[in-house]
Scaffold this motif. Structure first.
Motif, mmCIF file in Angstrom:
data_model
loop_
_atom_site.group_PDB
_atom_site.id
_atom_site.type_symbol
_atom_site.label_atom_id
_atom_site.label_comp_id
_atom_site.label_asym_id
_atom_site.label_seq_id
_atom_site.Cartn_x
_atom_site.Cartn_y
_atom_site.Cartn_z
ATOM 1 N N LEU A 1 -18.635 -24.975 19.336
ATOM 2 C CA LEU A 1 -18.745 -24.104 18.180
ATOM 3 C C LEU A 1 -19.856 -24.629 17.285
ATOM 4 O O LEU A 1 -19.829 -25.785 16.875
ATOM 5 C CB LEU A 1 -17.417 -24.088 17.415
ATOM 6 N N ALA A 2 -20.841 -23.793 17.011
ATOM 7 C CA ALA A 2 -21.955 -24.191 16.152
ATOM 8 C C ALA A 2 -21.719 -23.643 14.751
ATOM 9 O O ALA A 2 -21.505 -22.453 14.575
ATOM 10 C CB ALA A 2 -23.261 -23.671 16.713
ATOM 11 N N VAL A 3 -21.739 -24.516 13.785
ATOM 12 C CA VAL A 3 -21.528 -24.142 12.392
ATOM 13 C C VAL A 3 -22.862 -24.286 11.661
ATOM 14 O O VAL A 3 -23.532 -25.313 11.786
ATOM 15 C CB VAL A 3 -20.467 -25.052 11.735
ATOM 16 N N TYR B 1 -30.996 -23.391 6.514
ATOM 17 C CA TYR B 1 -29.763 -23.465 7.300
ATOM 18 C C TYR B 1 -30.150 -23.493 8.763
ATOM 19 O O TYR B 1 -31.010 -22.718 9.197
ATOM 20 C CB TYR B 1 -28.854 -22.265 7.025
ATOM 21 N N VAL B 2 -29.543 -24.416 9.508
ATOM 22 C CA VAL B 2 -29.840 -24.558 10.929
ATOM 23 C C VAL B 2 -28.540 -24.600 11.726
ATOM 24 O O VAL B 2 -27.484 -24.928 11.195
ATOM 25 C CB VAL B 2 -30.667 -25.830 11.229
ATOM 26 N N ILE B 3 -28.663 -24.241 12.995
ATOM 27 C CA ILE B 3 -27.562 -24.406 13.934
ATOM 28 C C ILE B 3 -27.801 -25.726 14.643
ATOM 29 O O ILE B 3 -28.906 -25.987 15.144
ATOM 30 C CB ILE B 3 -27.523 -23.246 14.950
ATOM 31 N N VAL B 4 -26.779 -26.571 14.687
ATOM 32 C CA VAL B 4 -26.885 -27.898 15.313
ATOM 33 C C VAL B 4 -26.043 -27.897 16.578
ATOM 34 O O VAL B 4 -24.882 -27.485 16.571
ATOM 35 C CB VAL B 4 -26.411 -29.004 14.353
ATOM 36 N N HIS B 5 -26.645 -28.344 17.667
ATOM 37 C CA HIS B 5 -25.935 -28.470 18.939
ATOM 38 C C HIS B 5 -26.249 -29.832 19.525
ATOM 39 O O HIS B 5 -27.420 -30.202 19.663
ATOM 40 C CB HIS B 5 -26.355 -27.373 19.910
ATOM 41 N N ALA B 6 -25.214 -30.583 19.848
ATOM 42 C CA ALA B 6 -25.350 -31.911 20.472
ATOM 43 C C ALA B 6 -26.281 -32.821 19.674
ATOM 44 O O ALA B 6 -27.046 -33.594 20.236
ATOM 45 C CB ALA B 6 -25.835 -31.768 21.914
ATOM 46 N N GLY B 7 -26.217 -32.704 18.342
ATOM 47 C CA GLY B 7 -26.995 -33.590 17.488
ATOM 48 C C GLY B 7 -28.414 -33.138 17.204
ATOM 49 O O GLY B 7 -29.161 -33.833 16.523
ATOM 50 N N PHE B 8 -28.793 -31.958 17.710
ATOM 51 C CA PHE B 8 -30.141 -31.434 17.508
ATOM 52 C C PHE B 8 -30.087 -30.105 16.769
ATOM 53 O O PHE B 8 -29.303 -29.220 17.134
ATOM 54 C CB PHE B 8 -30.845 -31.195 18.856
ATOM 55 N N ALA B 9 -30.928 -29.948 15.749
ATOM 56 C CA ALA B 9 -31.098 -28.648 15.116
ATOM 57 C C ALA B 9 -31.868 -27.791 16.116
ATOM 58 O O ALA B 9 -32.938 -28.188 16.590
ATOM 59 C CB ALA B 9 -31.873 -28.778 13.812
ATOM 60 N N ILE B 10 -31.303 -26.621 16.478
ATOM 61 C CA ILE B 10 -31.933 -25.825 17.532
ATOM 62 C C ILE B 10 -32.446 -24.475 17.058
ATOM 63 O O ILE B 10 -33.222 -23.833 17.764
ATOM 64 C CB ILE B 10 -30.980 -25.616 18.731
ATOM 65 N N ASN B 11 -32.017 -24.043 15.870
ATOM 66 C CA ASN B 11 -32.399 -22.713 15.423
ATOM 67 C C ASN B 11 -32.169 -22.588 13.925
ATOM 68 O O ASN B 11 -31.214 -23.136 13.404
ATOM 69 C CB ASN B 11 -31.556 -21.666 16.166
ATOM 70 N N LYS B 12 -33.052 -21.863 13.242
ATOM 71 C CA LYS B 12 -32.828 -21.561 11.826
ATOM 72 C C LYS B 12 -31.982 -20.301 11.709
ATOM 73 O O LYS B 12 -32.045 -19.416 12.562
ATOM 74 C CB LYS B 12 -34.151 -21.307 11.112
#
Length: 81
Positions: free
Chosen positions: A3-5, A41-52
């Motif tokens: 789940l990406a918050v 605001y960014v989506i973080v997945h596995a410790g990486f910001a991947i998308n604004k």
């Protein structure tokens, strides 16, 4: 399940950002983002910001997640803001 918050960038130091996840500060890598700024605001997945994500969508997502969690915990009548 993952789940990406949405997380708000509050500090940037090189390729590492501190992000606010509903009051919890965490570190995340910006190595996959080339235009991240404080306040984004960014989506973080596995410790990486991947998308604004735009602020309106981010805040609505956070509100919806809080509502879902309240329903799941049996506290649907409690207002979270």
């Amino acid at each position: 399940m993952c789940l990406a918050v949405p997380s708000r960038i509050v500090e940037i130091n090189g390729n590492v950002a501190k992000v606010d996840v509903d009051g919890v500060i965490r570190e995340t890598s910006l190595m996959l983002m080339d235009d991240a700024r404080i306040g984004d605001y960014v989506i973080v997945h596995a410790g990486f910001a991947i998308n604004k994500v735009d602020e309106e969508a981010a805040l609505q997502t956070i509100k919806d997640l809080k509502t879902f969690l309240a329903i799941e915990s049996g506290q649907a009548g409690i207002q979270h803001d």
